[in-house]
Design a protein around this motif. Structure first.
Motif, PDB file in Angstrom:
ATOM      1  N   LEU A   3       0.779  -1.407   0.078  1.00 53.13           N
ATOM      2  CA  LEU A   3       0.016   0.082  -0.005  1.00 53.13           C
ATOM      3  C   LEU A   3       0.970   1.325   0.079  1.00 53.13           C
ATOM      4  N   ILE A  12      -1.916   5.372  -5.573  1.00 55.70           N
ATOM      5  CA  ILE A  12      -2.820   5.518  -4.586  1.00 55.70           C
ATOM      6  C   ILE A  12      -2.629   7.192  -4.246  1.00 55.70           C
ATOM      7  N   PHE A  26       2.838  12.017   4.698  1.00 60.13           N
ATOM      8  CA  PHE A  26       1.355  12.535   4.302  1.00 60.13           C
ATOM      9  C   PHE A  26       0.550  12.299   5.301  1.00 60.13           C
ATOM     10  N   HIS A  27      -0.608  12.827   5.446  1.00 59.13           N
ATOM     11  CA  HIS A  27      -1.683  12.759   6.367  1.00 59.13           C
ATOM     12  C   HIS A  27      -2.272  11.204   6.443  1.00 59.13           C
ATOM     13  N   ASP A  28      -2.331  10.879   7.766  1.00 61.75           N
ATOM     14  CA  ASP A  28      -2.996   9.581   7.918  1.00 61.75           C
ATOM     15  C   ASP A  28      -4.565   9.698   7.559  1.00 61.75           C
ATOM     16  N   ILE A  29      -5.066   8.684   6.991  1.00 64.50           N
ATOM     17  CA  ILE A  29      -6.291   8.653   6.512  1.00 64.50           C
ATOM     18  C   ILE A  29      -7.350   8.547   7.511  1.00 64.50           C
ATOM     19  N   ASN A  30      -6.670   8.219   8.582  1.00 61.68           N
ATOM     20  CA  ASN A  30      -7.713   7.932   9.854  1.00 61.68           C
ATOM     21  C   ASN A  30      -7.067   8.504  11.182  1.00 61.68           C
ATOM     22  N   HIS A  36      -1.824  14.163  12.471  1.00 59.60           N
ATOM     23  CA  HIS A  36      -1.358  12.786  12.559  1.00 59.60           C
ATOM     24  C   HIS A  36      -0.884  12.659  11.108  1.00 59.60           C
ATOM     25  N   LEU A  38       2.006  10.318   8.751  1.00 57.68           N
ATOM     26  CA  LEU A  38       3.008   9.066   8.552  1.00 57.68           C
ATOM     27  C   LEU A  38       4.217   9.583   7.729  1.00 57.68           C
ATOM     28  N   ASN A  82       4.852   1.019  14.978  1.00 63.41           N
ATOM     29  CA  ASN A  82       4.296  -0.327  15.340  1.00 63.41           C
ATOM     30  C   ASN A  82       5.213  -1.172  14.673  1.00 63.41           C
ATOM     31  N   GLY A  88       1.211  -4.327  16.661  1.00 64.73           N
ATOM     32  CA  GLY A  88      -0.086  -3.535  15.995  1.00 64.73           C
ATOM     33  C   GLY A  88      -0.249  -2.980  14.690  1.00 64.73           C
ATOM     34  N   GLU A  90      -0.175  -2.823  11.106  1.00 58.18           N
ATOM     35  CA  GLU A  90      -1.371  -3.049   9.975  1.00 58.18           C
ATOM     36  C   GLU A  90      -0.680  -3.126   8.433  1.00 58.18           C
ATOM     37  N   VAL A  91       0.139  -1.982   8.341  1.00 64.30           N
ATOM     38  CA  VAL A  91       0.714  -1.774   7.032  1.00 64.30           C
ATOM     39  C   VAL A  91       2.300  -2.157   7.156  1.00 64.30           C
ATOM     40  N   HIS A  95       6.704   2.965   8.834  1.00 66.20           N
ATOM     41  CA  HIS A  95       6.249   4.189   8.926  1.00 66.20           C
ATOM     42  C   HIS A  95       6.365   4.838  10.308  1.00 66.20           C
ATOM     43  N   HIS A  97       4.398   7.335  12.683  1.00 65.67           N
ATOM     44  CA  HIS A  97       3.184   8.144  13.133  1.00 65.67           C
ATOM     45  C   HIS A  97       3.833   9.231  13.794  1.00 65.67           C
TER      46      HIS A  97
END
Ligand code: AMP
Length: 118
Positions: A3, A12, A26-30, A36, A38, A82, A88, A90-91, A95, A97
Protein backbone atom coordinates in the motif's frame (compact mmCIF):
# COMPACT_ATOMS: atom_id res chain seq x y z
CA UNK A 1 3.37 -3.90 -4.35
CA UNK A 2 2.43 -2.79 -0.82
CA UNK A 3 0.00 0.00 0.00
CA UNK A 4 2.65 2.55 0.96
CA UNK A 5 4.85 1.70 -2.05
CA UNK A 6 1.77 2.56 -4.13
CA UNK A 7 1.51 5.91 -2.32
CA UNK A 8 5.20 6.57 -3.07
CA UNK A 9 4.57 5.72 -6.75
CA UNK A 10 1.42 7.90 -6.84
CA UNK A 11 -0.72 4.86 -7.70
CA UNK A 12 -2.86 5.67 -4.65
CA UNK A 13 -3.64 9.31 -3.82
CA UNK A 14 -2.43 10.80 -0.55
CA UNK A 15 -2.17 14.18 1.04
CA UNK A 16 1.60 14.70 0.93
CA UNK A 17 3.01 17.43 3.12
CA UNK A 18 6.77 16.91 2.71
CA UNK A 19 9.00 14.87 0.44
CA UNK A 20 12.70 14.53 -0.33
CA UNK A 21 14.73 12.01 -2.33
CA UNK A 22 14.46 9.35 0.38
CA UNK A 23 11.22 9.93 2.32
CA UNK A 24 7.59 11.01 2.04
CA UNK A 25 5.25 12.37 4.72
CA UNK A 26 1.49 12.41 4.27
CA UNK A 27 -1.64 12.75 6.40
CA UNK A 28 -2.97 9.57 8.00
CA UNK A 29 -6.33 8.67 6.46
CA UNK A 30 -7.78 7.92 9.94
CA UNK A 31 -6.26 10.59 12.20
CA UNK A 32 -5.95 9.91 15.94
CA UNK A 33 -4.97 13.50 16.81
CA UNK A 34 -5.40 16.98 15.23
CA UNK A 35 -2.03 16.39 13.53
CA UNK A 36 -1.41 12.79 12.46
CA UNK A 37 1.19 12.32 9.77
CA UNK A 38 2.96 9.21 8.52
CA UNK A 39 6.61 9.46 7.51
CA UNK A 40 7.89 6.61 5.34
CA UNK A 41 10.99 5.69 3.35
CA UNK A 42 10.52 5.59 -0.42
CA UNK A 43 12.23 2.22 -0.65
CA UNK A 44 10.37 -0.70 0.89
CA UNK A 45 11.46 -1.61 4.41
CA UNK A 46 9.19 -4.02 6.30
CA UNK A 47 9.37 -2.35 9.70
CA UNK A 48 11.65 -0.62 12.21
CA UNK A 49 13.09 -4.05 12.95
CA UNK A 50 14.59 -4.15 9.44
CA UNK A 51 15.78 -0.53 9.10
CA UNK A 52 19.48 0.27 8.90
CA UNK A 53 21.08 2.73 11.32
CA UNK A 54 22.12 4.80 8.30
CA UNK A 55 18.54 5.14 7.09
CA UNK A 56 17.32 5.89 10.64
CA UNK A 57 19.82 8.74 10.91
CA UNK A 58 18.36 10.36 7.79
CA UNK A 59 14.83 9.54 8.87
CA UNK A 60 15.38 11.36 12.16
CA UNK A 61 16.24 14.56 10.32
CA UNK A 62 13.24 14.11 8.04
CA UNK A 63 10.88 13.67 11.04
CA UNK A 64 12.31 16.86 12.58
CA UNK A 65 11.61 18.65 9.29
CA UNK A 66 8.02 17.35 9.21
CA UNK A 67 7.42 18.61 12.77
CA UNK A 68 8.75 22.04 11.72
CA UNK A 69 6.69 22.03 8.53
CA UNK A 70 3.39 21.52 10.39
CA UNK A 71 4.39 23.79 13.28
CA UNK A 72 4.30 21.27 16.14
CA UNK A 73 8.00 21.31 16.95
CA UNK A 74 7.70 23.83 19.79
CA UNK A 75 4.37 22.62 21.22
CA UNK A 76 5.54 19.00 21.30
CA UNK A 77 4.59 15.82 19.53
CA UNK A 78 4.85 12.03 19.68
CA UNK A 79 6.59 9.64 17.30
CA UNK A 80 5.39 6.03 17.23
CA UNK A 81 6.30 3.07 15.08
CA UNK A 82 4.39 -0.20 15.42
CA UNK A 83 6.35 -3.38 14.74
CA UNK A 84 4.85 -6.72 13.82
CA UNK A 85 1.82 -8.47 15.22
CA UNK A 86 2.12 -7.64 18.91
CA UNK A 87 3.18 -4.11 18.00
CA UNK A 88 -0.12 -3.65 16.16
CA UNK A 89 1.45 -2.99 12.75
CA UNK A 90 -1.21 -3.08 10.05
CA UNK A 91 0.75 -1.84 7.04
CA UNK A 92 3.95 -3.80 6.36
CA UNK A 93 6.03 -0.84 5.20
CA UNK A 94 8.05 1.09 7.80
CA UNK A 95 6.18 4.19 8.93
CA UNK A 96 6.47 6.62 11.78
CA UNK A 97 3.28 8.15 13.17
CA UNK A 98 3.88 11.82 14.02
CA UNK A 99 1.11 12.98 16.33
CA UNK A 100 0.44 16.39 17.84
CA UNK A 101 -1.66 19.52 17.74
CA UNK A 102 -3.17 18.82 21.19
CA UNK A 103 -2.13 17.39 24.56
CA UNK A 104 -1.85 13.66 23.91
CA UNK A 105 -3.03 11.01 26.36
CA UNK A 106 -1.03 8.09 27.68
CA UNK A 107 -2.84 4.89 28.59
CA UNK A 108 -2.80 1.16 29.00
CA UNK A 109 -1.27 -0.57 26.01
CA UNK A 110 -2.67 -4.05 26.61
CA UNK A 111 -5.11 -6.02 28.71
CA UNK A 112 -2.26 -8.21 29.96
CA UNK A 113 -0.85 -7.68 33.45
CA UNK A 114 1.91 -5.09 32.94
CA UNK A 115 3.84 -6.61 35.90
CA UNK A 116 3.44 -10.14 34.61
CA UNK A 117 6.39 -10.61 32.26
CA UNK A 118 9.59 -10.31 34.28
P1 AMP B 1 -0.06 0.81 11.67
O1 AMP B 1 -1.25 0.24 12.40
O2 AMP B 1 1.02 1.33 12.58
O3 AMP B 1 0.46 -0.13 10.61
O4 AMP B 1 -0.58 2.10 10.95
C1 AMP B 1 -1.10 2.13 9.66
C2 AMP B 1 -1.73 3.49 9.47
O5 AMP B 1 -1.90 3.71 8.08
C3 AMP B 1 -3.08 3.67 10.14
O6 AMP B 1 -3.02 4.75 11.07
C4 AMP B 1 -4.01 3.95 8.97
O7 AMP B 1 -5.01 4.89 9.29
C5 AMP B 1 -3.05 4.48 7.92
N1 AMP B 1 -3.48 4.31 6.52
C6 AMP B 1 -3.94 3.19 5.94
N2 AMP B 1 -4.19 3.42 4.64
C7 AMP B 1 -3.85 4.71 4.39
C8 AMP B 1 -3.89 5.54 3.23
N3 AMP B 1 -4.31 5.08 2.04
N4 AMP B 1 -3.50 6.83 3.35
C9 AMP B 1 -3.09 7.29 4.54
N5 AMP B 1 -3.02 6.56 5.67
C10 AMP B 1 -3.41 5.29 5.60
Amino acid sequence: MCLFCKIVNREIPSNIILEDENFVAFHDINPKAPVHILAIPKIHVDSFDAVSPEMMAKMTTFIHDVAKEVNIQKSGYRVITNIGENGGQEVGHLHFHILGGARLKWGHFSDADPQGHF
